[in-house]
Motif scaffolding. Structure first.
Motif, mmCIF file in Angstrom:
data_model
loop_
_atom_site.group_PDB
_atom_site.id
_atom_site.type_symbol
_atom_site.label_atom_id
_atom_site.label_comp_id
_atom_site.label_asym_id
_atom_site.label_seq_id
_atom_site.Cartn_x
_atom_site.Cartn_y
_atom_site.Cartn_z
ATOM 1 N N GLY A 164 1.249 -1.373 -0.151
ATOM 2 C CA GLY A 164 0.297 -0.048 0.182
ATOM 3 C C GLY A 164 1.089 1.127 -0.220
ATOM 4 O O GLY A 164 1.789 1.360 0.743
ATOM 5 N N ARG B 228 -1.418 -1.907 -5.184
ATOM 6 C CA ARG B 228 -3.024 -2.419 -6.004
ATOM 7 C C ARG B 228 -2.609 -2.203 -7.110
ATOM 8 O O ARG B 228 -2.827 -3.035 -8.563
ATOM 9 C CB ARG B 228 -3.946 -2.347 -5.410
ATOM 10 N N PRO C 102 -6.398 0.154 2.999
ATOM 11 C CA PRO C 102 -7.550 0.107 4.416
ATOM 12 C C PRO C 102 -7.802 -0.357 4.917
ATOM 13 O O PRO C 102 -7.517 -1.927 4.659
ATOM 14 C CB PRO C 102 -8.519 0.410 3.223
ATOM 15 N N HIS D 60 -0.179 1.407 15.386
ATOM 16 C CA HIS D 60 -1.015 2.742 14.569
ATOM 17 C C HIS D 60 -0.531 4.121 15.423
ATOM 18 O O HIS D 60 -0.159 4.126 15.833
ATOM 19 C CB HIS D 60 -2.540 2.913 15.007
ATOM 20 N N SER E 151 -4.452 11.811 0.573
ATOM 21 C CA SER E 151 -4.088 10.437 -0.032
ATOM 22 C C SER E 151 -3.761 10.365 -1.272
ATOM 23 O O SER E 151 -3.661 11.417 -2.032
ATOM 24 C CB SER E 151 -6.262 9.611 0.528
ATOM 25 N N GLY E 152 -2.862 8.981 -1.058
ATOM 26 C CA GLY E 152 -2.438 8.715 -2.294
ATOM 27 C C GLY E 152 -0.733 8.788 -1.846
ATOM 28 O O GLY E 152 -0.448 9.282 -1.252
ATOM 29 N N VAL F 122 -13.565 2.490 8.282
ATOM 30 C CA VAL F 122 -12.898 2.515 10.265
ATOM 31 C C VAL F 122 -14.307 1.891 10.582
ATOM 32 O O VAL F 122 -14.651 1.095 11.693
ATOM 33 C CB VAL F 122 -12.531 3.878 10.130
HETATM 34 P P1 NAP Z 1 -4.698 5.895 0.726
HETATM 35 O O1 NAP Z 1 -3.455 7.325 1.195
HETATM 36 O O2 NAP Z 1 -5.421 5.796 0.537
HETATM 37 O O3 NAP Z 1 -3.176 4.309 0.816
HETATM 38 C C1 NAP Z 1 -3.835 3.555 0.474
HETATM 39 C C2 NAP Z 1 -3.074 2.588 -0.412
HETATM 40 O O4 NAP Z 1 -3.391 0.740 -0.215
HETATM 41 C C3 NAP Z 1 -2.930 2.812 -1.519
HETATM 42 O O5 NAP Z 1 -1.742 2.582 -2.432
HETATM 43 C C4 NAP Z 1 -3.805 1.621 -2.623
HETATM 44 O O6 NAP Z 1 -3.444 1.909 -3.495
HETATM 45 C C5 NAP Z 1 -3.700 0.164 -2.252
HETATM 46 N N1 NAP Z 1 -4.320 -0.200 -1.359
HETATM 47 C C6 NAP Z 1 -5.942 -0.573 -1.076
HETATM 48 N N2 NAP Z 1 -6.978 -1.638 -1.606
HETATM 49 C C7 NAP Z 1 -5.764 -2.814 -1.034
HETATM 50 C C8 NAP Z 1 -5.898 -3.693 -1.672
HETATM 51 N N3 NAP Z 1 -6.905 -4.702 -1.413
HETATM 52 N N4 NAP Z 1 -4.871 -4.714 -1.964
HETATM 53 C C9 NAP Z 1 -3.490 -3.900 -1.984
HETATM 54 N N5 NAP Z 1 -2.878 -2.263 -2.167
HETATM 55 C C10 NAP Z 1 -4.498 -1.947 -1.904
HETATM 56 O O7 NAP Z 1 -4.453 5.887 2.665
HETATM 57 P P2 NAP Z 1 -3.993 5.676 3.855
HETATM 58 O O8 NAP Z 1 -4.191 7.508 4.402
HETATM 59 O O9 NAP Z 1 -2.578 5.786 3.460
HETATM 60 O O10 NAP Z 1 -4.517 4.195 5.093
HETATM 61 C C11 NAP Z 1 -3.524 3.428 4.735
HETATM 62 C C12 NAP Z 1 -3.630 2.601 6.535
HETATM 63 O O11 NAP Z 1 -3.412 3.529 7.404
HETATM 64 C C13 NAP Z 1 -5.338 2.483 6.222
HETATM 65 O O12 NAP Z 1 -5.141 1.016 6.938
HETATM 66 C C14 NAP Z 1 -5.417 3.511 7.775
HETATM 67 O O13 NAP Z 1 -6.422 3.544 8.548
HETATM 68 C C15 NAP Z 1 -4.538 4.096 7.804
HETATM 69 N N6 NAP Z 1 -3.682 5.495 8.861
HETATM 70 C C16 NAP Z 1 -4.666 6.308 7.898
HETATM 71 C C17 NAP Z 1 -4.520 7.813 8.351
HETATM 72 C C18 NAP Z 1 -5.031 8.349 8.156
HETATM 73 O O14 NAP Z 1 -5.315 9.536 7.947
HETATM 74 N N7 NAP Z 1 -5.013 9.120 6.706
HETATM 75 C C19 NAP Z 1 -3.710 7.911 9.713
HETATM 76 C C20 NAP Z 1 -3.278 6.568 10.441
HETATM 77 C C21 NAP Z 1 -3.682 5.547 10.008
HETATM 78 P P3 NAP Z 1 -3.748 2.103 -4.446
HETATM 79 O O15 NAP Z 1 -3.548 3.247 -5.070
HETATM 80 O O16 NAP Z 1 -3.253 1.581 -6.074
HETATM 81 O O17 NAP Z 1 -5.995 1.911 -5.414
#
Ligand code: NAP
Length: 307
Positions: free
Chosen positions: A13, A39, A75, A124, A132-133, A240
């Motif tokens: 991810g 992905r 996620p 966490h 995001s991204g 979540v």
């Molecule tokens: P994000 O920017 O949306 O990135 C998610 C990544 O996961 C993307 O690279 C996506 O790939 C990949 N992905 C999604 N579904 C997948 C699958 N089925 N198989 C393989 N890769 C997959 O998300 P993020 O904010 O970094 O969050 C990631 C995690 O951190 C989550 O579990 C979230 O709960 C946790 N978190 C988030 C925050 C926050 O504020 N954002 C804070 C603390 C913890 P594609 O780009 O190719 O779709």
């Protein structure tokens, strides 16, 4: 540059959380090599273009091969499938961690797939933005924020200590917490507030249809701050709520009771009650600033916020 904590780290991810981890690990010289996988080919290409990770792999299996630490940065709802996919390819003695915002559900989804030869240390980081991204990450995201480690039964103390060293090198203050307690605390500090922000922006959106664009045009600081939170990634937040159901519902129940109490005070003109209540909440804000978890600047568009 410090000595690397791990020779090889794999990030599965490549969004906000993984990319920020990479830039912070690079800043601190914390990993010999970092591989990455996402992905979609589009995200992998973007990662290659911007130099995110030392090597981007086209399969998760290839990314985790020989890794000493694998961090699942997908996620919460995708953790199960990803863990299943990587499990046969993990190196014996490796540590598997994650960054999911919910802990009990992730432990139950990931743990059963992992072979006995690896250590599982869920985590966490309490830092995030509404972006995001792969392009959204930055090295400073975790500076002076908390990262909670949530060891499971059988997590080897050495593996926990090493992951702690990594997160401290990344800039975070590390603490350990038990999974159910984590989920309850986060329901109060993050999950319920997000739902309330989503609701408030939804209400305003309904109103906008009535008052045309006035809600947007004259949007005041309170509403603007809600819109920032409500702009957070829909997939992440859907997962979540679906995975921290009980704790979130418990907190929302309490929230509703308080809301009714305030509603009643307004209806009955109980100014003392309102004033006392707002005095108490103001003290909480002061406590957060004193703990270094936010600044006093009247900056509603600030770059980072805890999640
Ligand atoms: P994000 O920017 O949306 O990135 C998610 C990544 O996961 C993307 O690279 C996506 O790939 C990949 N992905 C999604 N579904 C997948 C699958 N089925 N198989 C393989 N890769 C997959 O998300 P993020 O904010 O970094 O969050 C990631 C995690 O951190 C989550 O579990 C979230 O709960 C946790 N978190 C988030 C925050 C926050 O504020 N954002 C804070 C603390 C913890 P594609 O780009 O190719 O779709």
């Amino acid at each position: 540059m410090s000595t690397p904590v791990y020779d090889k780290v794999a990030l599965i991810g490549l969004g906000l959380i993984a990319s920020s981890m990479f830039w912070a690990m690079k800043r601190g010289g914390l990993a010999g090599e970092v591989t990455g996988f996402a992905r979609s080919a589009e995200t992998r290409d973007t990662a290659r273009d911007i130099g995110l990770c030392d090597r981007i792999c086209d399969t998760a299996a290839e990314a985790v091969k020989d890794a000493d630490l694998v961090v699942l940065c997908v996620p919460v709802g995708a953790m199960d499938a990803v863990a299943k996919e990587i499990a046969p390819h993990l190196k014996a003695g490796a540590t598997v961690s994650d960054v999911g915002s919910v802990k009990r559900a992730v432990i139950e989804a990931v743990g059963p797939h992992l072979p006995d030869t690896v250590h599982f240390v869920p985590a966490h980081p309490l830092a995030g933005t509404e972006h995001s991204g792969p392009r959204s990450g930055f090295a400073e995201l975790y500076d002076n924020r908390f990262c909670l480690l949530v060891p499971v039964e059988g997590s080897a103390p050495d593996a926990v200590a090493k992951l702690r060293a990594l997160w401290e090198g990344i800039g975070a203050n590390v603490e350990e917490m038990e999974p159910d307690h984590h989920d309850l605390v986060l329901a109060v500090t993050s999950h319920a507030p997000h739902l309330i922000a989503y609701t408030m922006v939804g209400v305003a959106d309904d109103l906008r249809r009535v008052t045309d664009s006035e809600v947007i045009k004259y949007s005041a600081a309170g509403f603007r701050d809600f819109t920032r939170i409500a702009a957070s990634d829909p997939t992440m937040w859907r997962d979540v709520f679906l995975n921290n159901k009980e704790a979130t519902l418990e907190i929302l129940g309490r929230f509703t009771e308080e809301l009714f109490a305030l509603q009643r005070a307004i209806r009955t003109g109980d100014g003392d009650m309102l004033h006392d209540y707002f005095t108490r909440t103001r003290a909480i804000r002061r406590g957060i600033i004193e703990a270094g978890q936010d600044t006093d600047a009247p900056d509603f568009g600030r770059k980072s916020g805890g999640r």
